[in-house]
Design a protein around this motif. Sequence first.
Motif, PDB file in Angstrom:
ATOM      1  N   THR A  71      42.577  25.336 -21.380  1.00  0.00           N
ATOM      2  CA  THR A  71      43.450  25.698 -19.988  1.00  0.00           C
ATOM      3  C   THR A  71      42.561  27.276 -19.287  1.00  0.00           C
ATOM      4  O   THR A  71      42.439  27.515 -20.216  1.00  0.00           O
ATOM      5  CB  THR A  71      44.984  25.821 -19.830  1.00  0.00           C
ATOM      6  OG1 THR A  71      45.354  26.460 -21.034  1.00  0.00           O
ATOM      7  CG2 THR A  71      45.885  24.535 -19.690  1.00  0.00           C
ATOM      8  N   SER A  73      43.790  30.614 -16.198  1.00  0.00           N
ATOM      9  CA  SER A  73      44.898  31.336 -16.264  1.00  0.00           C
ATOM     10  C   SER A  73      44.129  33.591 -15.812  1.00  0.00           C
ATOM     11  O   SER A  73      43.250  33.228 -16.719  1.00  0.00           O
ATOM     12  CB  SER A  73      46.015  31.566 -17.089  1.00  0.00           C
ATOM     13  OG  SER A  73      46.038  29.650 -17.755  1.00  0.00           O
ATOM     14  N   ASP A  74      44.837  33.106 -14.940  1.00  0.00           N
ATOM     15  CA  ASP A  74      44.525  34.424 -13.942  1.00  0.00           C
ATOM     16  C   ASP A  74      44.762  35.706 -14.517  1.00  0.00           C
ATOM     17  O   ASP A  74      46.365  35.052 -15.984  1.00  0.00           O
ATOM     18  CB  ASP A  74      44.459  34.096 -12.703  1.00  0.00           C
ATOM     19  CG  ASP A  74      46.309  34.403 -11.630  1.00  0.00           C
ATOM     20  OD1 ASP A  74      46.720  34.571 -12.871  1.00  0.00           O
ATOM     21  OD2 ASP A  74      46.105  33.865 -10.955  1.00  0.00           O
ATOM     22  N   GLY A  77      48.943  35.245 -15.351  1.00  0.00           N
ATOM     23  CA  GLY A  77      49.214  33.864 -15.912  1.00  0.00           C
ATOM     24  C   GLY A  77      49.600  32.905 -15.191  1.00  0.00           C
ATOM     25  O   GLY A  77      50.005  32.218 -15.743  1.00  0.00           O
ATOM     26  N   PHE A  78      48.699  32.991 -13.305  1.00  0.00           N
ATOM     27  CA  PHE A  78      48.969  31.692 -13.211  1.00  0.00           C
ATOM     28  C   PHE A  78      47.760  30.503 -13.498  1.00  0.00           C
ATOM     29  O   PHE A  78      46.326  30.912 -13.295  1.00  0.00           O
ATOM     30  CB  PHE A  78      48.943  31.722 -11.582  1.00  0.00           C
ATOM     31  CG  PHE A  78      48.768  30.682 -10.869  1.00  0.00           C
ATOM     32  CD1 PHE A  78      50.085  29.860 -10.258  1.00  0.00           C
ATOM     33  CD2 PHE A  78      47.375  29.763  -9.840  1.00  0.00           C
ATOM     34  CE1 PHE A  78      50.122  28.963  -9.617  1.00  0.00           C
ATOM     35  CE2 PHE A  78      47.399  29.090  -9.849  1.00  0.00           C
ATOM     36  CZ  PHE A  78      48.607  28.576  -8.731  1.00  0.00           C
ATOM     37  N   GLN A  79      48.054  29.329 -13.424  1.00  0.00           N
ATOM     38  CA  GLN A  79      47.006  28.478 -14.835  1.00  0.00           C
ATOM     39  C   GLN A  79      46.349  28.355 -12.850  1.00  0.00           C
ATOM     40  O   GLN A  79      46.479  27.693 -11.962  1.00  0.00           O
ATOM     41  CB  GLN A  79      47.424  27.109 -14.695  1.00  0.00           C
ATOM     42  CG  GLN A  79      46.697  26.728 -15.940  1.00  0.00           C
ATOM     43  CD  GLN A  79      47.915  25.504 -16.296  1.00  0.00           C
ATOM     44  OE1 GLN A  79      47.843  24.456 -15.921  1.00  0.00           O
ATOM     45  NE2 GLN A  79      47.927  25.379 -17.678  1.00  0.00           N
ATOM     46  N   TYR A 100      40.489  37.518 -16.928  1.00  0.00           N
ATOM     47  CA  TYR A 100      41.214  35.583 -17.218  1.00  0.00           C
ATOM     48  C   TYR A 100      41.274  35.136 -18.711  1.00  0.00           C
ATOM     49  O   TYR A 100      40.664  35.737 -19.904  1.00  0.00           O
ATOM     50  CB  TYR A 100      39.592  35.575 -15.925  1.00  0.00           C
ATOM     51  CG  TYR A 100      40.601  35.676 -15.103  1.00  0.00           C
ATOM     52  CD1 TYR A 100      40.628  34.809 -13.955  1.00  0.00           C
ATOM     53  CD2 TYR A 100      39.397  36.914 -14.878  1.00  0.00           C
ATOM     54  CE1 TYR A 100      41.081  35.006 -13.087  1.00  0.00           C
ATOM     55  CE2 TYR A 100      39.794  37.534 -13.207  1.00  0.00           C
ATOM     56  CZ  TYR A 100      40.637  36.656 -12.180  1.00  0.00           C
ATOM     57  OH  TYR A 100      40.512  36.606 -11.389  1.00  0.00           O
ATOM     58  N   GLN A 101      42.197  34.399 -18.417  1.00  0.00           N
ATOM     59  CA  GLN A 101      42.843  33.828 -20.123  1.00  0.00           C
ATOM     60  C   GLN A 101      41.999  32.103 -20.623  1.00  0.00           C
ATOM     61  O   GLN A 101      42.524  31.752 -19.232  1.00  0.00           O
ATOM     62  CB  GLN A 101      43.601  33.351 -20.977  1.00  0.00           C
ATOM     63  CG  GLN A 101      44.110  33.199 -21.756  1.00  0.00           C
ATOM     64  CD  GLN A 101      45.848  33.169 -21.873  1.00  0.00           C
ATOM     65  OE1 GLN A 101      46.860  32.741 -21.256  1.00  0.00           O
ATOM     66  NE2 GLN A 101      46.774  33.918 -23.239  1.00  0.00           N
TER      67      GLN A 101
END
Length: 222
Positions: A71, A73-74, A77-79, A100-101
């Motif tokens: 996954t 995410s920004d 925390g939005f995927q 960014y994660q």
Amino acid sequence: GPAGCPRTEPLSGSSQEPLFRGADRYDFAVVIPAGSVECFWQFSHQGGNFFFSYEVQRATGIGNSRNILVTASDPNGFQLGVSQDVRGQINFLTKDTGFYQLCLDNQQNHFGLMQVYLNFGVYYDDFNMEHKEPAERKELNDTLEAIEVSIQRLQIHTFHMWRFYNFARMRKGADSFLLESNYNYVNWWSMAQSCVIVLSGLLQLYFLKRLFHAQTSGSQKC
């Protein structure tokens, strides 16, 4: 979380030290233990092109499944993207500045680890041109501007060639681990079958000798 990662951008504009920009692209292999999640953070400015590709090179454990959940995410925390396969890509345009994660989830495989090859980073199409002063750009003549545009275009093309080269490295590494696994599998099964053949031959010889074994007694029979 991002607070535990070293920041490669300046914390404020008051510092007189030269700015340090971290590497914008990475490629390496990581081992994901069974039933665990590994996450990485990549800093990006607004308007960057974020790319992320992966390939599972080898997997161990019961079932030997090579699928992994990935996954992106920004900073809020939005995927932004999801991929669950042996290999995949997640590409998007960064709308916010921040970390960014990227997470790799191996929780479905409770009994084996996975080795995953990663290739991710950020590139900017016109990063240098956007940060130049208008007066400075006016001073450049047409020849220098054309040379600069050609160099930037060459850099972008070279960068994409490097990305395709890393895709080839991913496939080559996965094929190498697969060949090694098949080689060990064939060797062990060949040894096991050879032992079974030799043991069955000895058992047949033993029972054939028992058929012709004569019991000796004190009196001879006609």
